[in-house]
Motif scaffolding. Sequence first.
Motif, PDB file in Angstrom:
ATOM      1  N   GLN A   1       0.810  -1.217   0.000  1.00 50.60           N
ATOM      2  CA  GLN A   1       0.000   0.000   0.000  1.00 50.60           C
ATOM      3  C   GLN A   1       0.843   1.267   0.000  1.00 50.60           C
ATOM      4  OE1 GLN A   1      -2.490  -0.611   3.356  1.00 50.60           O
ATOM      5  NE2 GLN A   1      -3.740  -2.117   2.322  1.00 50.60           N
ATOM      6  N   ARG A   2       1.926   1.262  -0.741  1.00 51.80           N
ATOM      7  CA  ARG A   2       2.698   2.487  -0.914  1.00 51.80           C
ATOM      8  C   ARG A   2       3.086   2.606  -2.377  1.00 51.80           C
ATOM      9  NH1 ARG A   2       8.235   1.093  -0.470  1.00 51.80           N
ATOM     10  NH2 ARG A   2       8.432  -1.121  -0.218  1.00 51.80           N
ATOM     11  N   ILE A   3       3.722   3.727  -2.706  1.00 53.11           N
ATOM     12  CA  ILE A   3       3.985   3.969  -4.126  1.00 53.11           C
ATOM     13  C   ILE A   3       5.188   3.188  -4.606  1.00 53.11           C
ATOM     14  CG2 ILE A   3       4.562   5.752  -5.806  1.00 53.11           C
ATOM     15  CD1 ILE A   3       2.964   7.675  -3.986  1.00 53.11           C
ATOM     16  N   GLY A   4       6.242   3.219  -3.828  1.00 47.06           N
ATOM     17  CA  GLY A   4       7.400   2.432  -4.204  1.00 47.06           C
ATOM     18  C   GLY A   4       8.293   3.129  -5.202  1.00 47.06           C
ATOM     19  N   PRO A   5       9.487   2.582  -5.430  1.00 47.20           N
ATOM     20  CA  PRO A   5      10.456   3.240  -6.300  1.00 47.20           C
ATOM     21  C   PRO A   5      10.071   3.108  -7.773  1.00 47.20           C
ATOM     22  CG  PRO A   5      11.287   1.127  -5.589  1.00 47.20           C
ATOM     23  CD  PRO A   5       9.993   1.309  -4.884  1.00 47.20           C
ATOM     24  N   PRO A   6      10.585   3.991  -8.634  1.00 45.29           N
ATOM     25  CA  PRO A   6      10.369   3.813 -10.063  1.00 45.29           C
ATOM     26  C   PRO A   6      11.011   2.511 -10.531  1.00 45.29           C
ATOM     27  CG  PRO A   6      11.499   5.885  -9.593  1.00 45.29           C
ATOM     28  CD  PRO A   6      11.428   5.137  -8.324  1.00 45.29           C
TER      29      PRO A   6
END
Lengths: 377, 148, 331
Positions: free
Chosen positions: C40-45
């Motif tokens: 539930q987070r965006i995280g790295p590219p």
Amino acid sequence: MDEDNKVTKKQVIETEVPLGTVHSAAIEPYRVRLFVEDEIVKDAEITVGVNHRGVERIMEGLPVEKANSLTEKICGICSNSHIWNSVLVAEKALGIEVPERALYIRIIMEELERLHSHMLYLAHGSEVLGHETFAMRIFYIRETVMELLRMIGGNRVQYGVPIIGGIRPRAELDLMRIQKIKDGMDFVEEKITEFAERFVSDPMVMSRITGVGILKKEDAIRLSATGPTLRATGVDIDLRRDMPEYESFEFNVITQDDGDVKANILVRVLEIPESIKIIRQAIDHLPEGKITNRSWDMEDSPVTNNYIEVPRGKLYHSYSLDDGRVRNVIIRTPSITNIGAMEYACIGYHITDAQLAIVQCDPCFTCTDRAIKIIQI
Amino acid sequence: MSLKSYSRARSVHVMLVYTGGCNGCDIEIVNCIFSPKYDAEQYKIFLTWNPREADVLVVTGPVTKHNEQPLREIYKAIPEPKAVIAAGACALMGGVYKNINGDIPSEEIMGPVDKIIPVDAKVPGCAVRPEDVLAGAVAALPKLLNAK
Amino acid sequence: MSIADSLIAFIAVIGTLILAFFVSAWLPGIERRFQARIQQRIGPPISTPGIMAPLKFFFKEVINPNSPMPGLYNVLPIIGLIITISLLMITMPQLYVLAAFTSVIALVGLLKVEEIIYMFMGSLSQSVLSLKMPFPDIVKGAKHPGVRRSFVEELSSMRAFRLIAFGSFPIYIAIFVTVAIAKSIYISDIVSYQQIHGPILFSLAGILGAIVFFIGFMILLNEYPFAILKTKADVIEGPLLEYAAKYRAYVYISRGFLIFVLASIFSTLFLGIPPNILSWTILINIAVTLVFTMIMATVSTFSPIFTFKQFYPLVAGVSMIGILAIIASFL
């Protein structure tokens, strides 16, 4: 060197694996030497004192208000407990009545702190288990509590709410804040119940934590464990039941029987709804009136002490007052009495489980490093 | 922007060394990595516990006696280019432990951090807020990007 | 074979390798991103962990690692990379002319070497994080002052040794399921068997074998929950602790590449589709790799670290499934 250790030499110990003081499992600095034989821990030695700052020493001779706010800096996790207990000692020594409303707000703070401390424990435990997702879920829930603490105290970590005779005016609860706390508690209760169900129904996690780091009841008492660590071994003891501050609150003392990591985690998880219960009672019956009693005079007093129950166990503060200044300070934090239990609990398990067995006692080595080096002045 | 600085800006490994403060800053920094609310990984900041992997060293706490030598060793272990962020009041100036002026001063505090290792960015606060830590990491970036 | 044919084969091999590198560079990023979304987070590219991080490490100062043999220690990830490349090469159809080298035995042998490298790494690394940490341990009153003291990496070296003994069992059994079905140890025969009879995966033995292969795949990659070699809880990063600068970049690259190679071994052995840039079927190889990465990310996100207490029964159980698959292949 050899003469001292004739007794212990009989044990077959192959290698020593030192971990720390900078280590991924133990975020705080401490040194642990694990003596292993074929990856099974045979003996352990935890060295504290790495972050000894000598807080008692520098407290010596400070004005009592200043000293109180310094005790808060002993620990960033249970800061409110420290300042509360320190204030209680002064109030006990000077015989100050605290208004009901202030008392209730102090208890709300303390229980909110218990919530965030227990959640940090769960997150740290999951992290040591290797379960990053659970750690993140818990941090997500914990954020609500941190926001509530920031709202009341104005800071996310050190809130400094209690002062001698009451609480800081900033921490007064108005209707909007009460509503926010209510909403927050609903959210936390719902989420933590979901999480707990998910946690105990995960077979992989359960196989990691069941039967690991077992501490028997007799051993826990012999090693003078305290707080939830002791309750997880089946001892029904909670100082909150005997504290006059908690007299008007209904709550259950949670105990488990196994004394392993699972029991330790369950005690903390089940204490979270109890804390929420106390907060709800405090909010529902929040008395009207002033929040600070300012009609008191400073006088000298002999050494006074006080115990309270903090998230990790029993906390002891004592000092004497001399001309409005603090003398002869002694602080004993719960983690120092739990160190014996930590060393004992990790013996006989795999080295990866040994870290878990240390973490199960909820170590807070920052609190622990208090001992004063006695010098000639 | 050259490929060198571009790749450095897109991947920052942060190591946290905690030298004996009150745990508060420490938890907030771990919070800003682990909490989905802050999630430092979306800004390409990764937490590592290995000095050989790290680019940025975040130091909290007033550096107690037993932590001085380990801190130096860990700083030495990080390959160039590297940056150091001192986070929190204790790391910046010794905090309450050094400056409260009681009857007996504490002999244990060796800090602040910039007495021991060079500091590139300073994050104030007691305890630091997660947003400030992220801002501090950004403030330390130019040193990394412009390094040879 | 004429010179023109050889030239085309050579170009195909090189082309496949380059494509494999290109695809594998994105895999760690996809894996991390997938995990982040579950958390539930965006995280790295997706370019960061696989491409930008190795690039950054190439631009860092080369240091001398704390190791009794720094040269050998630094060369090990390159050896690992070469082995991974040869693993990919022996599954390519252009190289089936090398008969003996393109058999399943060679595959197993190379995988074994890949594992042994971890053992060497572990025994050669001496990080500052355990024994070298300047801390007064042996003082008056300390427990067991005379005991032999070891680095945490020694611990992970021992674990690597154990993993060689039993951890890689599942993947070998799964490989031999295909041997039992095709009745040949040559990869060319296994591939041509599937071109006639259809993919092995779509039979009972094949499905069981695929499950076993996947578990073996995760164990070989030391991914959670099988990351006992490099758990954060005790050994931090284990054998990889001392790699810095470009050598760490090799470690990063070879990990992503190993994901691609193992997945393409799967598609060669179980689907009959060897990696070959001259055929459109390379797309299936890439699809299998992506699916493997995503399943791996999902499994690792939802599981804690396994200690040997969980590891032994799991490997034993999975190996039993593998043996069942071999029995089923005779039916």
